[in-house]
Design an enzyme around this catalytic site. Structure first.
Site, short mmCIF file in Angstrom:
data_model
loop_
_atom_site.label_atom_id
_atom_site.label_comp_id
_atom_site.label_asym_id
_atom_site.label_seq_id
_atom_site.Cartn_x
_atom_site.Cartn_y
_atom_site.Cartn_z
N GLY A 43 0.78 -1.24 0.00
CA GLY A 43 0.00 0.00 0.00
C GLY A 43 0.80 1.28 0.00
N ASP A 98 0.62 3.25 4.22
CA ASP A 98 -0.42 3.98 3.51
C ASP A 98 -1.43 4.61 4.47
OD1 ASP A 98 -1.40 1.50 4.26
OD2 ASP A 98 -2.23 0.97 2.31
N ASP A 101 -5.25 2.66 10.55
CA ASP A 101 -6.66 2.39 10.84
C ASP A 101 -6.77 2.03 12.32
OD1 ASP A 101 -9.31 1.75 10.78
OD2 ASP A 101 -9.17 0.16 9.30
N LYS A 129 -7.13 7.49 10.01
CA LYS A 129 -8.57 7.56 10.21
C LYS A 129 -8.89 8.09 11.60
CE LYS A 129 -9.94 3.89 7.08
NZ LYS A 129 -10.63 2.60 6.91
N PHE A 150 -14.05 3.68 4.15
CA PHE A 150 -13.10 2.90 3.37
C PHE A 150 -12.66 3.65 2.11
CE2 PHE A 150 -11.28 -0.60 1.04
CZ PHE A 150 -10.60 -1.26 2.05
N VAL A 151 -11.35 3.83 1.97
CA VAL A 151 -10.81 4.58 0.84
C VAL A 151 -9.91 3.69 -0.02
CG1 VAL A 151 -10.94 6.83 1.96
CG2 VAL A 151 -8.90 5.44 2.27
N ASP A 157 -5.83 -0.40 -1.59
CA ASP A 157 -6.64 -1.34 -2.36
C ASP A 157 -7.94 -1.70 -1.66
OD1 ASP A 157 -5.27 -2.95 -0.28
OD2 ASP A 157 -6.24 -4.63 -1.30
N ARG A 163 -5.34 0.13 -6.69
CA ARG A 163 -4.09 0.71 -6.18
C ARG A 163 -3.53 1.77 -7.12
NH1 ARG A 163 -2.28 -2.23 -1.71
NH2 ARG A 163 -2.53 -4.48 -1.80
P1 IMP Z 1 -4.70 -1.46 10.76
O1 IMP Z 1 -3.82 -2.58 11.22
O2 IMP Z 1 -6.13 -1.62 11.17
O3 IMP Z 1 -4.17 -0.09 11.15
O4 IMP Z 1 -4.77 -1.56 9.18
C1 IMP Z 1 -3.73 -1.16 8.40
C2 IMP Z 1 -3.83 -1.70 6.99
O5 IMP Z 1 -5.18 -2.03 6.63
C3 IMP Z 1 -3.36 -0.67 6.00
O6 IMP Z 1 -1.97 -0.75 5.78
C4 IMP Z 1 -4.18 -1.02 4.78
O7 IMP Z 1 -3.54 -2.01 4.01
C5 IMP Z 1 -5.47 -1.58 5.34
N1 IMP Z 1 -6.54 -0.57 5.40
C6 IMP Z 1 -7.09 -0.01 6.50
N2 IMP Z 1 -8.05 0.88 6.17
C7 IMP Z 1 -8.11 0.88 4.82
C8 IMP Z 1 -8.91 1.61 3.86
O8 IMP Z 1 -9.77 2.45 4.16
N3 IMP Z 1 -8.67 1.33 2.55
C9 IMP Z 1 -7.74 0.42 2.14
N4 IMP Z 1 -6.97 -0.27 3.00
C10 IMP Z 1 -7.16 -0.04 4.33
MG MG Z 2 -4.60 -3.51 1.93
#
Ligand code: IMP
Ligand code: MG
Length: 193
Positions: A43, A98, A101, A129, A150-151, A157, A163
């Site tokens: 990402g 990227d 979240d 976020k 969700f973006v 992706d 992407r």
């Molecule tokens: P986390 O572990 O919940 O912080 O998620 C991180 C990973 O989830 C990022 O590196 C992305 O690959 C994916 N992700 C989280 N939110 C989004 C979104 O809104 N769009 C696309 N990928 C996301």
């Molecule tokens: Mg991803």
């Protein structure tokens, strides 16, 4: 045919303008340091490429591939490291990703890199976020704060698609639901390019 993207949040020029600012900040902060950039695949590829070309420092670059994004749009389960963890002992590490979240992925990456005894570790994300309550990890450099939706695009992706869009946009909600219910739904990504 209707677009798969509900609305564009940040177009190319807006992203590049913000990257100029973050790059200047990072350049100033690490001017006399041994900077090691660790980019999280896949990402962060567009972000990494555009950001690092704006940082005129003698840095090292490595990539890490981690898996944590089970299923469609929710993070769960353990973080799996798919590439060898680079030796960052004694160096000033900047992790690039990227999007922040839940922070679950970056918390695990940070913990793993700490075992190599770097001098410092900071985190830089294109997007963060807005969440209620505490998160697993915080970012030191953030491109843009966004609402909790969700973006896709500019590296991000949905089920490995979108992407290569040159902007960050919100995917149409019904598409998100439909695809989550049925992996075989055909998409027409090409019409956005
Ligand atoms: P986390 O572990 O919940 O912080 O998620 C991180 C990973 O989830 C990022 O590196 C992305 O690959 C994916 N992700 C989280 N939110 C989004 C979104 O809104 N769009 C696309 N990928 C996301
Ligand atoms: Mg991803």
């Amino acid at each position: 045919m209707q677009s798969d993207i509900e609305r564009v949040l940040f177009d190319g020029p807006a992203i590049h303008k913000r990257l100029d600012e973050i790059a200047a900040q990072i350049t100033a902060d690490y001017s006399d340091r041994e900077l090691s950039v660790i980019a999280i695949l896949t990402g962060s590829l567009m972000f990494m490429s555009d950001l690092l070309r704006r940082i005129p420092l003698p840095l090292k670059l490595d990539c890490l591939s981690v898996g944590s994004y089970h299923g469609k749009t929710q993070t769960s389960g353990d973080v799996v490291f798919k590439l060898a963890v680079p030796d960052v002992g004694g160096r000033d590490v900047l992790i690039l990703d990227d999007i922040l979240d839940t922070g679950y992925t970056l918390a695990a990456v940070r913990k793993k890199l700490e075992t190599a005894k770097p001098r410092s570790i900071r985190i830089c994300v294109l997007l963060s976020k807005r969440k209620r309550g505490a998160r697993n990890v915080d970012a030191d450099y953030i491109g843009f704060e966004i609402d909790d939706e969700f973006v896709v695009g500019y590296g991000l992706d949905f089920m490995e698609r979108y992407r290569n869009l040159p902007y960050v946009g919100v995917l149409r909600k019904e598409l998100l639901k439909r695809m989550a219910a049925d992996d075989s739904v055909m998409l027409s990504q090409a019409k956005h390019l």
